[in-house]
Scaffold this active site. Structure first.
Site, short mmCIF file in Angstrom:
data_model
loop_
_atom_site.label_atom_id
_atom_site.label_comp_id
_atom_site.label_asym_id
_atom_site.label_seq_id
_atom_site.Cartn_x
_atom_site.Cartn_y
_atom_site.Cartn_z
N GLU A 166 0.79 -1.24 0.00
CA GLU A 166 0.00 0.00 0.00
C GLU A 166 0.82 1.28 0.00
O GLU A 166 0.84 2.03 0.99
CB GLU A 166 -0.93 0.01 1.22
N GLU A 354 -5.63 -8.27 0.79
CA GLU A 354 -6.19 -7.90 2.09
C GLU A 354 -7.65 -7.55 1.93
O GLU A 354 -8.03 -6.85 0.99
CB GLU A 354 -5.50 -6.66 2.69
O1 IFM Z 1 -3.60 -3.10 9.37
C1 IFM Z 1 -3.64 -2.55 8.09
C2 IFM Z 1 -2.54 -3.13 7.22
O2 IFM Z 1 -1.28 -2.95 7.80
C3 IFM Z 1 -2.54 -2.44 5.88
N1 IFM Z 1 -3.84 -2.49 5.27
C4 IFM Z 1 -4.98 -2.09 6.08
C5 IFM Z 1 -4.96 -2.83 7.40
C6 IFM Z 1 -6.16 -2.41 8.25
O3 IFM Z 1 -6.13 -1.05 8.51
#
Ligand code: IFM
Length: 448
Positions: A166, A354
């Site tokens: 990200e 994710e």
């Molecule tokens: O915890 C984070 C992760 O590190 C990166 N993506 C979003 C998740 C939730 O906020």
């Protein structure tokens, strides 16, 4: 919906990150990262907590992987801490750090769990931040050296790699808004960071692919589906600008389209930090793109936010169902974003690296009844299946997260895990959602 609807090769797993789970912040030659410094600075973490202990995954990884195997979770996404491997940021390799990740990778493989390695999930060595971090072009050399070291030591067993987690999140929150490490704010910090991260994204992928031609090399992006808060022209334009910044900023230079320069006017500010030839260097055809999405946001025009001229109308104020992060539960967001990625016509393979939800869970008589999370996961999975059936090449789904962990500036309060963690005793309790997902994977609850 059943597992087989997604096909036999669909990748199922859970995701984590080093700083959020490992703890052991000073063990075995590790140096401090920007997240160690940030969390130890008063006022930075809402709950005044740190990741010093986190889930103690550094020492408990074997029992956690046993649990993962018992839940039939076949793929595990984790990140390596740069500070364990190259404590000075570059140069001297810390053998103890290498040994740790070798043990972790081997422990996955002996349990039949496929490791997915993210090289950079935000824990930059503080020594490199002291020299300017992502703001400086000089970060590129140590970053590439770090990737080469990872490839050299782990490339024989790790077949799936992600360069970044990200980029928009860590540069937006850490270099523009100042609410994540390293706590910098303002466009004068953000634009050079964007330039160098976008460059590292292209160059890093190419470097790993050259070193590990047989491996699957990817990188991940944060996304939120953006709708306008009203039918009015001002809000509609605000939504387009926010979409450009949140979903397109790092993707388009990678795809050879340059930084977005239509809906939002950021490109000249970023280009100012680049050299001739850099735009070409940013382009790389990754084996897969990791799409990460949790929610949709509604955008409104705002005169208070220069450059984007937009703000977000929070879910709780809109009275819609939302998670503990104040993120709307809106399953169609993932379908929309997958279709959006596919619309470029250039992306070979997508893995949802994710997706998940934080709800206020508690252990009652040894159980965690998190029906809201199970419903969330089912609905988002259903939308992924819909996109897949319509031809989007989405070939995997990883839930954030395997277990509750340190949620950055929010501390430990938001719990995203399929496994509950008591952060005092370190006791793990599989939540109902974890049992449900396990049954889904093993075919025990065939139709959900
Ligand atoms: O915890 C984070 C992760 O590190 C990166 N993506 C979003 C998740 C939730 O906020």
């Amino acid at each position: 919906m059943k597992r087989s609807d997604f096909g036999p090769d669909f990748v199922w797993g859970t995701a984590t990150a080093s700083y959020q789970i490992e703890g052991a912040w000073q063990a075995d030659g590790k140096s401090p990262s920007i997240w160690d410094s940030f969390s130890h600075t008063a006022g930075k973490i809402k709950t005044a907590e740190t990741g010093d202990r986190a889930c103690e995954f550094y020492t408990r990884y074997e029992e956690d992987l046993d649990l993962m195997r018992s839940l039939h979770l076949p793929h595990f996404r984790f990140s390596t801490a740069w500070t364990r491997i190259l404590p000075d940021g570059h140069g001297r390799v810390n053998q103890a750090g290498i040994d740790y990740y070798n043990r972790l990778i081997d422990a996955c493989l002996t349990r039949g769990i496929e490791p997915w390695l993210t090289a950079y999930h935000w824990d930059l060595p503080q020594v490199l931040q002291d020299r300017g971090g992502w703001k400086k072009r000089s970060i590129l050399e140590p970053f590439e050296e770090y990737l080469s070291v990872l490839a050299r030591y782990f490339g024989d067993r790790v077949k799936n790699w992600m360069v970044f987690n990200e980029p928009m999140a860590f540069t937006g929150l850490g270099y523009f808004a100042g609410v994540h490490a390293p706590g910098l704010w303002g466009p004068w910090n953000f634009f050079p960071a964007v330039a160098h991260v976008a460059l590292a994204q292209g160059r890093g992928g190419r470097l790993l692919k050259n070193l590990l031609p047989q491996a699957q090399i990817g990188t991940t992006f944060s996304n939120s589906w953006i709708d306008p808060a009203s039918d009015g022209w001002l809000d509609q334009q605000a939504a387009l600008r926010l979409h450009a910044v949140m979903n397109r900023l790092y993707l388009e230079p990678l795809l050879g389209l340059g930084f977005p320069n239509d809906d939002v006017w950021l490109k000249p500010w970023i280009d100012f930090h680049l050299k001739s030839g850099d735009e070409k260097d940013m382009v790389f055809d990754y084996d897969f793109i990791g799409v990460q999405l949790y929610t949709r946001e509604k955008a409104r025009f705002s005169a208070l936010t220069p450059l984007v001229w937009a703000d977000i109308h929070k879910a709780s104020l809109r009275g819609v169902k939302h998670t503990e992060m104040d993120w709307e539960v809106y399953p169609q967001a993932i379908y929309n974003i997958l279709k959006f990625y596919h619309s470029y016509g250039k992306i070979k393979k997508i893995i949802v690296t994710e997706n998940g939800a934080a709800f206020p869970d508690s252990v009652v008589n040894g159980r965690v009844h998190d029906a809201d999370r199970t419903a969330y996961l089912k609905e988002y999975m259903g939308q992924i299946l819909r996109a897949r059936q319509e031809g989007v090449p989405v070939e995997g789904y990883m839930i954030w997260s395997f277990m509750d962990n340190f949620e950055w500036a929010e501390g430990f309060r938001p719990r995203f895990g399929l496994v509950h963690v008591d952060f005092d005793s370190q006791k793990r309790t599989v939540k109902d959602s974890g049992l449900w997902f396990s049954d889904f994977l093993s075919g025990r609850n065939a139709n959900v």
